[in-house]
Design a protein around this motif. Structure first.
Motif, short mmCIF file in Angstrom:
data_model
loop_
_atom_site.label_atom_id
_atom_site.label_comp_id
_atom_site.label_asym_id
_atom_site.label_seq_id
_atom_site.Cartn_x
_atom_site.Cartn_y
_atom_site.Cartn_z
N UNK A 1 0.79 -1.23 0.00
CA UNK A 1 0.00 0.00 0.00
C UNK A 1 0.82 1.27 0.00
N UNK A 2 2.15 1.15 -0.09
CA UNK A 2 3.02 2.33 0.07
C UNK A 2 2.61 3.10 1.33
N UNK B 1 -8.07 -0.04 -4.07
CA UNK B 1 -7.06 -1.10 -3.99
C UNK B 1 -5.66 -0.61 -3.69
N UNK B 2 -5.39 0.69 -3.79
CA UNK B 2 -4.00 1.15 -3.68
C UNK B 2 -3.38 0.84 -2.33
N UNK B 3 -4.22 0.79 -1.28
CA UNK B 3 -3.66 0.56 0.06
C UNK B 3 -3.48 -0.93 0.39
N UNK B 4 -3.91 -1.81 -0.52
CA UNK B 4 -3.79 -3.24 -0.22
C UNK B 4 -2.98 -4.00 -1.26
N UNK B 5 -2.27 -3.28 -2.14
CA UNK B 5 -1.39 -4.00 -3.07
C UNK B 5 0.02 -3.45 -2.95
N UNK C 1 16.34 13.51 2.59
CA UNK C 1 16.36 12.19 1.94
C UNK C 1 15.07 11.99 1.18
N UNK C 2 15.16 11.51 -0.06
CA UNK C 2 13.95 11.27 -0.84
C UNK C 2 13.91 9.86 -1.37
N UNK C 3 12.68 9.38 -1.57
CA UNK C 3 12.45 8.09 -2.23
C UNK C 3 11.21 8.24 -3.09
N UNK C 4 11.12 7.43 -4.14
CA UNK C 4 9.97 7.52 -5.05
C UNK C 4 9.36 6.13 -5.21
N UNK C 5 8.04 6.06 -5.07
CA UNK C 5 7.28 4.82 -5.22
C UNK C 5 6.34 4.97 -6.41
N UNK C 6 5.94 3.85 -6.98
CA UNK C 6 5.01 3.94 -8.12
C UNK C 6 4.05 2.77 -8.13
N UNK C 7 2.93 3.02 -8.79
CA UNK C 7 1.91 1.98 -8.96
C UNK C 7 1.29 2.17 -10.33
#
Length: 278
Positions: free
Chosen positions: A24-25, A74-78, A94-100
Protein backbone atom coordinates in the motif's frame (compact mmCIF):
# COMPACT_ATOMS: atom_id res chain seq x y z
CA UNK A 1 10.17 -11.77 -1.53
CA UNK A 2 11.57 -11.68 2.01
CA UNK A 3 9.65 -9.66 4.57
CA UNK A 4 12.69 -7.43 5.15
CA UNK A 5 12.51 -6.06 1.61
CA UNK A 6 8.90 -4.99 2.05
CA UNK A 7 9.95 -1.98 4.16
CA UNK A 8 11.87 1.10 3.00
CA UNK A 9 13.50 3.46 5.50
CA UNK A 10 14.46 7.08 4.89
CA UNK A 11 17.05 8.11 7.49
CA UNK A 12 18.08 11.74 7.80
CA UNK A 13 20.26 11.26 10.85
CA UNK A 14 19.59 12.70 14.33
CA UNK A 15 16.99 9.94 14.89
CA UNK A 16 14.76 11.41 12.18
CA UNK A 17 13.38 8.63 10.00
CA UNK A 18 10.42 7.68 7.85
CA UNK A 19 9.42 4.06 7.22
CA UNK A 20 7.25 3.00 4.29
CA UNK A 21 5.73 -0.46 3.89
CA UNK A 22 5.53 -1.36 0.19
CA UNK A 23 2.16 -2.96 1.00
CA UNK A 24 0.00 0.00 0.00
CA UNK A 25 3.02 2.33 0.07
CA UNK A 26 1.79 2.92 3.62
CA UNK A 27 3.92 5.29 5.69
CA UNK A 28 4.05 3.32 8.96
CA UNK A 29 6.42 5.54 10.95
CA UNK A 30 7.70 9.10 10.95
CA UNK A 31 10.07 9.89 13.79
CA UNK A 32 11.45 13.38 14.44
CA UNK A 33 14.28 13.38 17.00
CA UNK A 34 13.14 9.85 17.86
CA UNK A 35 9.56 10.93 18.59
CA UNK A 36 6.90 9.04 16.66
CA UNK A 37 4.41 11.37 14.96
CA UNK A 38 2.04 8.78 13.49
CA UNK A 39 -0.40 6.39 15.14
CA UNK A 40 -0.38 2.71 14.18
CA UNK A 41 -2.71 0.43 16.10
CA UNK A 42 -1.15 -2.26 18.29
CA UNK A 43 -3.61 -4.60 16.56
CA UNK A 44 -2.68 -3.57 13.01
CA UNK A 45 -2.30 -6.55 10.67
CA UNK A 46 0.80 -6.86 8.47
CA UNK A 47 -0.23 -9.85 6.37
CA UNK A 48 0.33 -8.24 2.97
CA UNK A 49 -3.39 -8.60 2.24
CA UNK A 50 -5.40 -6.32 4.47
CA UNK A 51 -4.88 -2.57 4.83
CA UNK A 52 -2.54 -1.48 7.61
CA UNK A 53 -4.48 0.23 10.43
CA UNK A 54 -2.69 3.51 10.96
CA UNK A 55 0.20 5.52 9.58
CA UNK A 56 -0.66 7.04 6.20
CA UNK A 57 -2.53 4.66 3.87
CA UNK A 58 -2.85 5.81 0.23
CA UNK A 59 -6.50 5.89 -0.88
CA UNK A 60 -7.13 5.42 -4.64
CA UNK A 61 -9.24 5.18 -6.79
CA UNK A 62 -12.23 5.28 -4.43
CA UNK A 63 -12.94 6.86 -1.05
CA UNK A 64 -15.45 4.93 1.03
CA UNK A 65 -17.51 1.90 -0.07
CA UNK A 66 -16.84 0.81 -3.65
CA UNK A 67 -19.07 -1.10 -6.03
CA UNK A 68 -16.09 -2.60 -7.86
CA UNK A 69 -13.96 -3.82 -5.00
CA UNK A 70 -12.64 -3.21 -1.48
CA UNK A 71 -13.57 -0.18 0.63
CA UNK A 72 -11.27 2.79 -0.13
CA UNK A 73 -10.05 1.15 -3.35
CA UNK A 74 -7.06 -1.10 -3.99
CA UNK A 75 -4.00 1.15 -3.68
CA UNK A 76 -3.66 0.56 0.06
CA UNK A 77 -3.79 -3.24 -0.22
CA UNK A 78 -1.39 -4.00 -3.07
CA UNK A 79 2.36 -3.91 -3.28
CA UNK A 80 3.92 -0.80 -4.79
CA UNK A 81 7.22 -0.55 -6.63
CA UNK A 82 10.22 1.23 -5.19
CA UNK A 83 10.95 3.43 -8.18
CA UNK A 84 13.92 5.20 -6.60
CA UNK A 85 15.63 3.97 -3.44
CA UNK A 86 16.23 6.48 -0.62
CA UNK A 87 18.82 9.01 -1.69
CA UNK A 88 20.39 11.91 0.19
CA UNK A 89 19.93 15.27 -1.53
CA UNK A 90 22.42 18.15 -1.45
CA UNK A 91 20.27 19.75 1.28
CA UNK A 92 20.81 16.73 3.54
CA UNK A 93 17.17 15.73 3.09
CA UNK A 94 16.36 12.19 1.94
CA UNK A 95 13.95 11.27 -0.84
CA UNK A 96 12.45 8.09 -2.23
CA UNK A 97 9.97 7.52 -5.05
CA UNK A 98 7.28 4.82 -5.22
CA UNK A 99 5.01 3.94 -8.12
CA UNK A 100 1.91 1.98 -8.96
CA UNK A 101 0.41 1.19 -12.33
CA UNK A 102 -2.48 -0.89 -13.60
CA UNK A 103 -1.96 -4.64 -13.58
CA UNK A 104 -4.06 -7.77 -14.03
CA UNK A 105 -5.47 -7.47 -10.51
CA UNK A 106 -6.46 -3.80 -10.74
CA UNK A 107 -7.94 -4.30 -14.21
CA UNK A 108 -10.00 -7.24 -12.96
CA UNK A 109 -11.74 -4.82 -10.57
CA UNK A 110 -11.54 -1.57 -12.47
CA UNK A 111 -10.59 -1.71 -16.12
CA UNK A 112 -8.60 1.50 -16.44
CA UNK A 113 -4.98 2.29 -17.20
CA UNK A 114 -3.18 4.60 -14.79
CA UNK A 115 0.23 5.39 -13.37
CA UNK A 116 0.91 6.94 -9.95
CA UNK A 117 4.23 8.32 -8.77
CA UNK A 118 4.57 9.02 -5.06
CA UNK A 119 7.62 10.99 -3.96
CA UNK A 120 8.47 11.37 -0.29
CA UNK A 121 11.07 13.79 1.04
CA UNK A 122 12.16 13.62 4.68
CA UNK A 123 13.38 16.95 5.99
CA UNK A 124 14.53 17.91 9.46
CA UNK A 125 11.06 18.56 10.86
CA UNK A 126 8.95 18.03 7.75
CA UNK A 127 7.66 15.22 5.58
CA UNK A 128 6.81 16.16 1.98
CA UNK A 129 4.47 14.13 -0.23
CA UNK A 130 4.33 14.75 -3.99
CA UNK A 131 1.80 12.73 -5.95
CA UNK A 132 1.31 12.48 -9.68
CA UNK A 133 -1.50 10.51 -11.36
CA UNK A 134 -1.18 10.01 -15.12
CA UNK A 135 -3.79 8.68 -17.55
CA UNK A 136 -1.90 6.83 -20.31
CA UNK A 137 -5.03 5.85 -22.19
CA UNK A 138 -5.50 7.22 -25.69
CA UNK A 139 -9.28 7.30 -25.51
CA UNK A 140 -10.66 6.62 -22.03
CA UNK A 141 -10.99 9.29 -19.34
CA UNK A 142 -9.87 8.36 -15.82
CA UNK A 143 -12.21 9.20 -12.93
CA UNK A 144 -11.06 8.67 -9.35
CA UNK A 145 -10.76 9.85 -5.74
CA UNK A 146 -7.44 10.41 -3.97
CA UNK A 147 -6.77 10.76 -0.23
CA UNK A 148 -3.89 10.66 2.26
CA UNK A 149 -5.53 8.83 5.18
CA UNK A 150 -3.19 10.29 7.84
CA UNK A 151 -3.38 8.99 11.41
CA UNK A 152 -1.66 11.42 13.81
CA UNK A 153 -0.48 10.21 17.18
CA UNK A 154 -1.77 12.37 20.05
CA UNK A 155 -1.61 12.09 23.85
CA UNK A 156 -5.35 12.80 24.22
CA UNK A 157 -7.60 13.63 21.27
CA UNK A 158 -9.99 15.47 23.59
CA UNK A 159 -7.30 18.13 24.04
CA UNK A 160 -6.54 18.58 20.33
CA UNK A 161 -7.88 21.43 18.27
CA UNK A 162 -7.87 21.71 14.48
CA UNK A 163 -7.75 25.06 12.67
CA UNK A 164 -8.74 25.96 9.11
CA UNK A 165 -12.25 24.51 9.06
CA UNK A 166 -14.34 27.53 10.09
CA UNK A 167 -17.05 28.40 7.57
CA UNK A 168 -16.55 25.24 5.49
CA UNK A 169 -19.48 23.01 4.66
CA UNK A 170 -19.10 19.35 5.58
CA UNK A 171 -20.89 16.05 5.17
CA UNK A 172 -21.41 14.42 8.57
CA UNK A 173 -21.31 10.66 8.03
CA UNK A 174 -22.39 10.04 11.63
CA UNK A 175 -25.64 11.91 10.95
CA UNK A 176 -26.97 10.33 7.74
CA UNK A 177 -24.62 12.32 5.50
CA UNK A 178 -26.35 15.58 6.40
CA UNK A 179 -24.53 18.71 5.23
CA UNK A 180 -23.64 21.33 7.86
CA UNK A 181 -21.52 24.47 8.00
CA UNK A 182 -18.68 24.60 10.52
CA UNK A 183 -19.26 27.45 12.97
CA UNK A 184 -16.28 26.81 15.27
CA UNK A 185 -13.01 28.71 14.85
CA UNK A 186 -11.18 25.62 16.06
CA UNK A 187 -12.65 22.13 15.92
CA UNK A 188 -12.32 19.81 18.89
CA UNK A 189 -13.26 16.12 19.06
CA UNK A 190 -15.33 14.68 21.89
CA UNK A 191 -17.41 12.00 20.16
CA UNK A 192 -17.50 9.68 17.14
CA UNK A 193 -16.45 11.97 14.27
CA UNK A 194 -16.51 11.23 10.54
CA UNK A 195 -16.69 14.35 8.40
CA UNK A 196 -15.71 15.40 4.90
CA UNK A 197 -15.07 19.16 4.82
CA UNK A 198 -15.26 20.82 1.40
CA UNK A 199 -13.08 23.52 -0.14
CA UNK A 200 -10.86 23.76 2.90
CA UNK A 201 -7.93 26.19 3.09
CA UNK A 202 -4.43 25.03 2.24
CA UNK A 203 -3.35 24.91 5.88
CA UNK A 204 -4.50 23.26 9.08
CA UNK A 205 -2.79 23.26 12.46
CA UNK A 206 -3.48 20.52 15.02
CA UNK A 207 -2.62 21.46 18.59
CA UNK A 208 -1.50 19.12 21.38
CA UNK A 209 0.04 16.40 19.29
CA UNK A 210 3.16 14.55 20.50
CA UNK A 211 4.83 16.33 23.47
CA UNK A 212 2.15 19.03 23.41
CA UNK A 213 3.50 20.40 20.13
CA UNK A 214 1.64 21.57 17.05
CA UNK A 215 1.46 19.88 13.66
CA UNK A 216 1.02 21.95 10.51
CA UNK A 217 -0.58 20.41 7.43
CA UNK A 218 -0.11 22.23 4.14
CA UNK A 219 -1.87 20.85 1.08
CA UNK A 220 -2.03 21.71 -2.61
CA UNK A 221 -4.67 20.49 -5.07
CA UNK A 222 -6.41 18.65 -2.24
CA UNK A 223 -9.70 20.57 -1.83
CA UNK A 224 -11.17 18.33 0.90
CA UNK A 225 -10.22 17.54 4.48
CA UNK A 226 -11.56 14.44 6.23
CA UNK A 227 -11.64 14.36 10.06
CA UNK A 228 -12.17 10.98 11.71
CA UNK A 229 -12.05 9.39 15.13
CA UNK A 230 -14.00 6.16 15.80
CA UNK A 231 -14.58 6.86 19.53
CA UNK A 232 -15.34 3.99 21.84
CA UNK A 233 -18.35 2.30 20.19
CA UNK A 234 -16.88 2.23 16.68
CA UNK A 235 -13.45 1.25 18.00
CA UNK A 236 -14.98 -1.89 19.48
CA UNK A 237 -16.30 -2.86 16.05
CA UNK A 238 -12.89 -2.60 14.35
CA UNK A 239 -11.01 -5.90 14.76
CA UNK A 240 -7.63 -4.32 13.95
CA UNK A 241 -8.03 -1.38 16.35
CA UNK A 242 -7.69 -1.58 20.14
CA UNK A 243 -10.82 -0.70 22.12
CA UNK A 244 -8.85 1.78 24.22
CA UNK A 245 -6.74 3.36 21.45
CA UNK A 246 -9.13 6.02 20.14
CA UNK A 247 -7.91 8.79 22.53
CA UNK A 248 -4.40 8.46 21.08
CA UNK A 249 -5.14 9.21 17.45
CA UNK A 250 -6.85 11.64 15.15
CA UNK A 251 -7.18 11.39 11.38
CA UNK A 252 -6.91 14.67 9.50
CA UNK A 253 -6.76 13.69 5.86
CA UNK A 254 -6.01 15.72 2.73
CA UNK A 255 -7.92 14.54 -0.30
CA UNK A 256 -9.95 15.02 -3.44
CA UNK A 257 -13.04 13.00 -2.49
CA UNK A 258 -16.24 15.05 -2.39
CA UNK A 259 -16.28 15.18 -6.18
CA UNK A 260 -14.39 12.74 -8.40
CA UNK A 261 -11.40 13.90 -10.38
CA UNK A 262 -11.50 13.35 -14.11
CA UNK A 263 -8.34 13.10 -16.17
CA UNK A 264 -8.56 13.29 -19.94
CA UNK A 265 -6.46 10.80 -21.94
CA UNK A 266 -2.77 11.65 -21.84
CA UNK A 267 -3.06 14.14 -18.98
CA UNK A 268 -1.80 14.17 -15.40
CA UNK A 269 -2.91 15.44 -11.99
CA UNK A 270 -0.49 16.55 -9.30
CA UNK A 271 -1.10 17.18 -5.62
CA UNK A 272 1.12 17.57 -2.59
CA UNK A 273 1.12 17.74 1.18
CA UNK A 274 3.67 18.90 3.73
CA UNK A 275 3.51 17.81 7.37
CA UNK A 276 5.56 19.97 9.72
CA UNK A 277 6.30 19.53 13.41
CA UNK A 278 6.21 23.05 14.85
Amino acid sequence: MAAATSVVVLDRGNNTTCTINLHGATVVSWRVNNQEQLFVSKQAVFDGKRPIRGGIPFIFPQFGPWNYGPQHGFARIIRWNLEKAPERLASGDVEAVFSLMDNDYTCSLWNHRFRITYRLILREKELHFNIGVYNPSESQPLTFNLLMHTYFKVPDVRRCQITGLYGCTYVDKTRDNTVFREVRDVVGISEFTDRVYHNTPQEHIITNVVSGRKMRIQKYNFPDTVVWNPWIEQAKELPDFGDDEYPNMVCVESGHVSTPLMLHPGTAFEASQILQVM
